[in-house]
Design an enzyme around this catalytic site. Structure first.
Site, short mmCIF file in Angstrom:
data_model
loop_
_atom_site.label_atom_id
_atom_site.label_comp_id
_atom_site.label_asym_id
_atom_site.label_seq_id
_atom_site.Cartn_x
_atom_site.Cartn_y
_atom_site.Cartn_z
N HIS A 162 52.81 47.73 41.73
CA HIS A 162 52.85 46.63 40.55
C HIS A 162 51.75 46.83 39.54
CE1 HIS A 162 52.81 42.66 38.66
NE2 HIS A 162 51.82 42.34 39.45
N CYS A 165 54.92 38.26 41.29
CA CYS A 165 55.12 39.73 41.25
C CYS A 165 55.43 40.44 42.20
CB CYS A 165 53.75 40.12 40.71
SG CYS A 165 52.75 39.15 39.71
N ASN A 193 51.10 43.29 32.61
CA ASN A 193 51.63 42.97 33.86
C ASN A 193 52.91 42.01 33.51
OD1 ASN A 193 52.17 41.52 35.90
ND2 ASN A 193 50.04 40.88 36.42
N1 ACO Z 1 37.33 40.53 26.77
C1 ACO Z 1 36.01 40.57 26.82
N2 ACO Z 1 35.28 40.01 28.07
C2 ACO Z 1 36.04 39.47 28.69
C3 ACO Z 1 37.46 39.37 28.77
C4 ACO Z 1 38.00 39.80 27.67
N3 ACO Z 1 39.41 39.93 27.63
N4 ACO Z 1 37.82 38.58 29.77
C5 ACO Z 1 36.72 38.32 30.28
N5 ACO Z 1 35.51 38.69 29.86
C6 ACO Z 1 34.08 38.75 30.24
C7 ACO Z 1 33.98 37.34 31.19
O1 ACO Z 1 33.69 36.22 30.48
C8 ACO Z 1 32.56 37.77 31.61
O2 ACO Z 1 31.50 37.63 30.95
P1 ACO Z 1 30.09 37.08 31.53
O3 ACO Z 1 29.45 38.34 32.28
O4 ACO Z 1 29.36 36.94 30.04
O5 ACO Z 1 30.35 35.73 32.21
C9 ACO Z 1 32.67 39.25 31.98
O6 ACO Z 1 33.75 39.71 30.91
C10 ACO Z 1 33.13 40.00 33.20
O7 ACO Z 1 34.34 39.01 33.70
P2 ACO Z 1 35.23 39.23 35.09
O8 ACO Z 1 36.00 38.10 35.15
O9 ACO Z 1 33.91 39.24 36.07
O10 ACO Z 1 35.59 40.59 34.92
P3 ACO Z 1 36.37 41.55 35.88
O11 ACO Z 1 35.76 42.80 35.86
O12 ACO Z 1 36.72 40.83 37.29
O13 ACO Z 1 37.85 41.69 35.06
C11 ACO Z 1 40.09 40.96 35.37
C12 ACO Z 1 38.77 40.78 35.01
C13 ACO Z 1 40.45 42.24 34.51
C14 ACO Z 1 40.98 39.55 35.29
C15 ACO Z 1 40.08 41.54 36.96
O14 ACO Z 1 39.20 40.46 37.53
C16 ACO Z 1 41.27 41.64 37.66
O15 ACO Z 1 42.07 42.32 37.23
N6 ACO Z 1 41.81 40.84 38.48
C17 ACO Z 1 42.95 40.93 39.12
C18 ACO Z 1 44.04 40.06 38.09
C19 ACO Z 1 45.24 40.68 38.46
O16 ACO Z 1 45.77 41.27 39.01
N7 ACO Z 1 45.89 39.45 38.22
C20 ACO Z 1 47.49 39.48 38.17
C21 ACO Z 1 47.95 39.58 39.63
S1 ACO Z 1 49.09 38.43 40.03
C22 ACO Z 1 50.31 38.76 39.14
O17 ACO Z 1 50.55 39.68 38.55
C23 ACO Z 1 50.94 37.25 38.21
#
Ligand code: ACO
Length: 324
Positions: free
Chosen positions: A251, A111, A281
């Site tokens: 980003h 990214c 993204n």
């Molecule tokens: N819909 C519903 N529930 C979901 C989803 C979804 N799409 N995805 C995950 N969950 C659930 C999980 O299973 C988990 O359930 P549980 O508590 O029963 O186990 C719960 O939601 C919480 O999951 P987390 O992974 O802890 O959620 P978090 O608040 O961390 O959000 C996210 C996840 C959005 C991916 C976040 O961690 C994030 O944005 N991280 C950065 C990611 C990023 O920026 N990536 C790209 C950067 S690099 C690049 O661009 C290639």
């Protein structure tokens, strides 16, 4: 002498996939996705590969900047989803636009790729090797997403964005800071191609490693820390006050990451240009797509200071302060 952006361009495939569409494929909801990420919809390719988006962006750049094609010196494309290992996307662009005197190659910095590529072009131009360059970030992340994994498939979109830059006496890139932290490269991976050949008897299954695998929380932590540090370094080194900056283009990964960055850096949220709600993204395409949108909307004028900052797989980060 500086490197100045003369024109911007972008292209995304027509097909829009909304959060509601995704909730029919995996166990998710519009409410969850919007609350955790700020993303509402994304554009997904119905067959065109990454080079097609890059070529369309390149053609816009030529038209908007009035580039004399035989005088184009350099084409750099940043991507983690190239059509082929070889030829590079940049060489395909070169062929399609007829830029027979240019040097063309791809780079991979996920990214942060667009800004790594812009940084390389800047060095070539400042060294006197070239007078101009075309820099494009292009991705078809939909081919690297596991569409049964709700934790990643809701995040990404397809598209391309780019800029045409020239050697200039005024404006241009004021200050940059780029970096990598390979020690934690395992927190975000994708596109693994195994070593398969007739002599290799190891039949270990690696299909799952093709898909984007991510420790979301670790990426989140890395993103907020690395971007904050990087922006601080650039601002300190440039003696430019935050009030003088018209827009920050982050980003477009997650609106919550932007909120944290905005709070930590004490930069008003309204200064951040956000369009992840409509594109998701798009990795290396995210910053140039946003920059092109700002430009097309007439929201920036010559002399405005713009800060672009991002992070990505590798792990990588990059910040650039430019005078428009
Ligand atoms: N819909 C519903 N529930 C979901 C989803 C979804 N799409 N995805 C995950 N969950 C659930 C999980 O299973 C988990 O359930 P549980 O508590 O029963 O186990 C719960 O939601 C919480 O999951 P987390 O992974 O802890 O959620 P978090 O608040 O961390 O959000 C996210 C996840 C959005 C991916 C976040 O961690 C994030 O944005 N991280 C950065 C990611 C990023 O920026 N990536 C790209 C950067 S690099 C690049 O661009 C290639």
């Amino acid at each position: 002498m500086t490197t100045r952006i003369i024109a911007t361009g972008a292209y995304v495939p027509e097909q829009v996939i909304t959060n509601d569409d995704l909730s029919k494929i995996v166990d998710t909801s519009d409410e969850w996705i919007v609350k955790r990420t700020g993303i509402k919809e994304r554009h997904i390719s119905l067959g065109d590969n990454t080079s097609a988006f890059a070529v369309k962006t390149a053609k816009q750049l030529i038209e908007k900047a009035g580039v004399e094609i035989k005088k184009l010196d350099l084409i750099i494309v940043a991507s983690v989803t190239a059509d082929y290992a070889t030829p590079s996307i940049a060489c395909i662009v070169q062929k399609e636009i007829g830029a027979s005197n240019a040097v063309a190659f791809d780079i991979s910095a996920a990214c942060s790729g667009f800004m790594f590529a812009l940084s390389i072009a800047d060095k070539y131009i400042k060294s006197g090797a070239y007078n101009n360059a075309m820099i494009i970030g292009a991705e078809t992340l939909s081919k690297m997403v596991d569409w049964s994994d709700r934790s990643t498939c809701v995040l990404f979109g397809d598209g391309a964005g780019g800029v045409y830059v020239e050697k200039s006496e005024t404006g241009g890139i004021i200050k940059e800071e780029i970096g990598t932290k390979g020690e934690i490269c395992g927190i975000l991976t994708g596109g693994y191609t195994p070593c398969t050949n007739i002599f290799n008897k190891n039949e270990e299954k690696t299909d799952h490693l093709w898909y984007i695998n991510m420790n979301g929380r670790e990426v989140f932590k890395f993103a907020t820390k690395s971007v904050v540090k990087s922006v601080e370094k650039v601002l300190e080194g440039s003696n430019i006050n935050i009030d003088e900056i018209k827009y920050v283009i982050p980003h477009q990964a997650n609106a919550r990451i932007v909120e944290i960055i905005s709070n930590k850096l004490k930069i008003p949220y309204e200064k951040f240009y956000i369009n992840m709600d409509r594109y998701g993204n798009t990795s290396s395409a995210s910053i140039p797509i946003a920059l092109n949108e700002l430009n097309e909307k007439g929201l920036i004028e010559r002399g405005n200071k713009i800060l672009m900052t991002g992070f990505g797989g590798g792990m990588t980060w990059a910040t650039m302060l430019i005078s428009w």
